[in-house]
Design a protein around this motif. Structure first.
Motif, PDB file in Angstrom:
ATOM      1  N   LEU A   1       0.707  -1.270  -0.052  1.00 58.94           N
ATOM      2  CA  LEU A   1      -0.120  -0.043   0.003  1.00 58.94           C
ATOM      3  C   LEU A   1       0.831   1.326  -0.232  1.00 58.94           C
ATOM      4  O   LEU A   1       0.618   2.120  -0.570  1.00 58.94           O
ATOM      5  CB  LEU A   1      -0.988  -0.030   1.223  1.00 58.94           C
ATOM      6  CG  LEU A   1      -2.169  -0.841   1.099  1.00 58.94           C
ATOM      7  CD1 LEU A   1      -2.812  -0.661   2.368  1.00 58.94           C
ATOM      8  CD2 LEU A   1      -3.092  -0.678   0.098  1.00 58.94           C
ATOM      9  N   PHE A   2       2.037   1.290   0.745  1.00 56.82           N
ATOM     10  CA  PHE A   2       2.603   2.562   1.106  1.00 56.82           C
ATOM     11  C   PHE A   2       4.157   2.399   0.475  1.00 56.82           C
ATOM     12  O   PHE A   2       4.762   3.349   0.407  1.00 56.82           O
ATOM     13  CB  PHE A   2       2.672   2.931   2.509  1.00 56.82           C
ATOM     14  CG  PHE A   2       1.413   2.985   2.862  1.00 56.82           C
ATOM     15  CD1 PHE A   2       0.549   4.104   2.841  1.00 56.82           C
ATOM     16  CD2 PHE A   2       0.742   1.836   3.915  1.00 56.82           C
ATOM     17  CE1 PHE A   2      -0.775   4.253   3.383  1.00 56.82           C
ATOM     18  CE2 PHE A   2      -0.509   2.108   4.370  1.00 56.82           C
ATOM     19  CZ  PHE A   2      -1.495   3.348   4.013  1.00 56.82           C
ATOM     20  N   PHE A   3       4.666   1.179   0.234  1.00 58.31           N
ATOM     21  CA  PHE A   3       6.013   1.311  -0.123  1.00 58.31           C
ATOM     22  C   PHE A   3       6.407   0.397  -1.496  1.00 58.31           C
ATOM     23  O   PHE A   3       7.163  -0.417  -1.607  1.00 58.31           O
ATOM     24  CB  PHE A   3       6.955   0.959   1.116  1.00 58.31           C
ATOM     25  CG  PHE A   3       6.836   1.862   2.252  1.00 58.31           C
ATOM     26  CD1 PHE A   3       7.406   2.906   2.379  1.00 58.31           C
ATOM     27  CD2 PHE A   3       6.105   1.188   3.078  1.00 58.31           C
ATOM     28  CE1 PHE A   3       7.231   3.474   3.392  1.00 58.31           C
ATOM     29  CE2 PHE A   3       5.713   1.826   4.469  1.00 58.31           C
ATOM     30  CZ  PHE A   3       6.540   3.071   4.529  1.00 58.31           C
ATOM     31  N   ARG A   4       5.446   0.261  -2.233  1.00 62.98           N
ATOM     32  CA  ARG A   4       5.370  -0.552  -3.417  1.00 62.98           C
ATOM     33  C   ARG A   4       6.547  -0.355  -4.267  1.00 62.98           C
ATOM     34  O   ARG A   4       6.927  -1.248  -5.288  1.00 62.98           O
ATOM     35  CB  ARG A   4       3.905  -0.717  -4.163  1.00 62.98           C
ATOM     36  CG  ARG A   4       3.817   0.684  -4.892  1.00 62.98           C
ATOM     37  CD  ARG A   4       2.407   0.781  -5.830  1.00 62.98           C
ATOM     38  NE  ARG A   4       1.402   0.440  -4.999  1.00 62.98           N
ATOM     39  CZ  ARG A   4       0.122   0.197  -5.346  1.00 62.98           C
ATOM     40  NH1 ARG A   4       0.086   0.074  -6.714  1.00 62.98           N
ATOM     41  NH2 ARG A   4      -0.741  -0.187  -4.699  1.00 62.98           N
ATOM     42  N   ASN A   5       7.098   0.805  -4.315  1.00 61.92           N
ATOM     43  CA  ASN A   5       8.455   1.173  -5.006  1.00 61.92           C
ATOM     44  C   ASN A   5       9.594   0.438  -4.433  1.00 61.92           C
ATOM     45  O   ASN A   5      10.795   0.629  -5.433  1.00 61.92           O
ATOM     46  CB  ASN A   5       8.410   2.688  -5.297  1.00 61.92           C
ATOM     47  CG  ASN A   5       8.544   3.349  -4.027  1.00 61.92           C
ATOM     48  OD1 ASN A   5       8.031   3.230  -2.883  1.00 61.92           O
ATOM     49  ND2 ASN A   5       9.458   4.420  -3.920  1.00 61.92           N
ATOM     50  N   LYS A   6       9.541   0.008  -3.304  1.00 60.44           N
ATOM     51  CA  LYS A   6      10.713  -0.568  -2.640  1.00 60.44           C
ATOM     52  C   LYS A   6      10.756  -2.072  -2.925  1.00 60.44           C
ATOM     53  O   LYS A   6       9.720  -2.625  -3.028  1.00 60.44           O
ATOM     54  CB  LYS A   6      10.748  -0.237  -1.142  1.00 60.44           C
ATOM     55  CG  LYS A   6      10.934   1.473  -0.984  1.00 60.44           C
ATOM     56  CD  LYS A   6      10.974   1.731   0.489  1.00 60.44           C
ATOM     57  CE  LYS A   6      10.962   3.106   0.820  1.00 60.44           C
ATOM     58  NZ  LYS A   6      12.544   3.500   0.284  1.00 60.44           N
ATOM     59  N   GLN A   7      12.112  -2.610  -2.865  1.00 60.19           N
ATOM     60  CA  GLN A   7      12.197  -4.161  -2.948  1.00 60.19           C
ATOM     61  C   GLN A   7      11.950  -4.497  -1.527  1.00 60.19           C
ATOM     62  O   GLN A   7      11.990  -3.789  -0.594  1.00 60.19           O
ATOM     63  CB  GLN A   7      13.421  -4.555  -3.434  1.00 60.19           C
ATOM     64  CG  GLN A   7      13.924  -4.067  -4.870  1.00 60.19           C
ATOM     65  CD  GLN A   7      13.031  -4.749  -6.059  1.00 60.19           C
ATOM     66  OE1 GLN A   7      12.797  -5.772  -5.820  1.00 60.19           O
ATOM     67  NE2 GLN A   7      12.474  -3.811  -6.660  1.00 60.19           N
ATOM     68  N   LYS A   8      11.857  -5.940  -1.323  1.00 63.01           N
ATOM     69  CA  LYS A   8      11.561  -6.508   0.128  1.00 63.01           C
ATOM     70  C   LYS A   8      12.619  -6.053   0.861  1.00 63.01           C
ATOM     71  O   LYS A   8      12.525  -6.067   2.110  1.00 63.01           O
ATOM     72  CB  LYS A   8      11.307  -7.909  -0.084  1.00 63.01           C
ATOM     73  CG  LYS A   8      12.246  -8.847  -0.675  1.00 63.01           C
ATOM     74  CD  LYS A   8      11.940 -10.451  -0.716  1.00 63.01           C
ATOM     75  CE  LYS A   8      13.018 -11.136  -1.239  1.00 63.01           C
ATOM     76  NZ  LYS A   8      12.550 -12.645  -1.385  1.00 63.01           N
ATOM     77  N   GLU A   9      14.034  -6.075   0.368  1.00 66.69           N
ATOM     78  CA  GLU A   9      15.107  -6.015   1.326  1.00 66.69           C
ATOM     79  C   GLU A   9      14.983  -4.492   1.746  1.00 66.69           C
ATOM     80  O   GLU A   9      15.587  -4.103   2.727  1.00 66.69           O
ATOM     81  CB  GLU A   9      16.268  -6.315   0.607  1.00 66.69           C
ATOM     82  CG  GLU A   9      16.578  -7.504   0.253  1.00 66.69           C
ATOM     83  CD  GLU A   9      15.904  -7.956  -1.247  1.00 66.69           C
ATOM     84  OE1 GLU A   9      15.691  -9.167  -1.499  1.00 66.69           O
ATOM     85  OE2 GLU A   9      15.234  -6.977  -1.748  1.00 66.69           O
ATOM     86  N   GLU A  10      14.275  -3.382   1.086  1.00 66.17           N
ATOM     87  CA  GLU A  10      14.076  -2.058   1.464  1.00 66.17           C
ATOM     88  C   GLU A  10      12.831  -1.770   2.200  1.00 66.17           C
ATOM     89  O   GLU A  10      12.679  -0.707   2.652  1.00 66.17           O
ATOM     90  CB  GLU A  10      14.263  -1.452   0.214  1.00 66.17           C
ATOM     91  CG  GLU A  10      15.331  -1.815  -0.684  1.00 66.17           C
ATOM     92  CD  GLU A  10      15.428  -0.832  -2.026  1.00 66.17           C
ATOM     93  OE1 GLU A  10      16.392  -0.480  -2.299  1.00 66.17           O
ATOM     94  OE2 GLU A  10      14.231  -0.689  -2.547  1.00 66.17           O
TER      95      GLU A  10
END
Length: 253
Positions: free
Chosen positions: A162-171
């Motif tokens: 919802l809020f950090f979809r532009n980040k990879q799971k490590e981020e």
């Protein structure tokens, strides 16, 4: 795709014996806590004591298996699960936490037992085999699968998308995991309120504080172990906490 399904299935299959035994003994222990009238009503509804235990065990195993399967997949997606094995270095770090939790949990008798007669009565009635096995296996395995592996992972996954979809799971921000851990622990504690009301008859500030401290406080610790070391260590920590505390009660109470 096959490997994505295979590993969660193997994980659930490995836990299945503990789920079955934990669910069975939880049913036995729960049944023993009811009055004779309530026991007779429950048996009348199902048909027999054995069938009652069978249905309860199957329900427990089914929802734990489904949540374990989904939780494993979610945990992979958010980067919280790897190879399910025990490592000496992590065990050395997790063991002291487990022992400390067990000791602190055992203080329930001496702290709240002096404030709430019902608490003292529970421990002075002595620990039964069904209570011991249910606490260790249902609490340590089933509850960790439901609350940490499934629910905590689900909350992290939803917030991430919802809020950090532009980040990879490590981020994924650390705060997301912390917030999910706290929320999961609070929900777990809140889930114990009906049983708490059944024991005490009402929710006084002391009763409410005890419920959230014992269930939520230790839940946060196990959630931290899940995130830091892996779900297997959260399970061992939860099981070990019950074992240590119950051994202390058996010796000193």
């Amino acid at each position: 795709m096959r490997d994505t399904i295979k590993k969660p299935l193997l994980f659930v299959a490995a836990l299945l014996p503990a789920m079955i035994i934990g669910g069975l003994f939880t049913g036995i222990y729960s049944f023993d806590t009811y009055t004779s009238e309530m026991q007779n009503q429950m048996i009348a509804q199902v048909g027999s004591y054995e069938l009652l235990l069978l249905v309860g065990t199957m329900q427990s195993v089914i929802y734990a298996s489904v949540c374990g399967f989904i939780g494993y997949i979610l945990s992979v997606k958010i980067g919280l699960i790897g190879e399910i094995r025990l490592e000496k270095e992590k065990l050395i770090k997790a063991l002291p936490i487990t022992v400390i939790c067990g000791i602190l949990f055992s203080l329930d008798y001496w702290i709240f037992g002096g404030l709430l007669p019902e608490v003292a009565e529970i421990y002075e009635s002595k620990i039964t085999m069904s209570n011991f096995v249910a606490s260790v296996l249902y609490g340590g395995i089933v509850e960790e699968v439901l609350m940490r592996l499934f629910l905590m992972s689900l909350i992290v996954f939803i917030v991430w998308k919802l809020f950090f979809r532009n980040k990879q799971k490590e981020e994924i921000p650390c705060g997301v995991f912390i917030a999910a851990n706290i929320l999961t622990a609070l929900l777990f504690a809140a889930g114990h309120l009906p049983a708490t009301i059944g024991i005490f008859g009402q929710l006084t500030p002391t009763v409410l504080f005890r419920c959230f401290l014992l269930n939520g406080g230790f839940g946060i610790v196990f959630g931290r172990m899940y995130r830091k070391y892996g779900i297997q260590y959260a399970m061992l920590g939860h099981m070990g906490c019950h074992i240590v505390s119950k051994v202390i009660w058996m010796i000193f109470v």
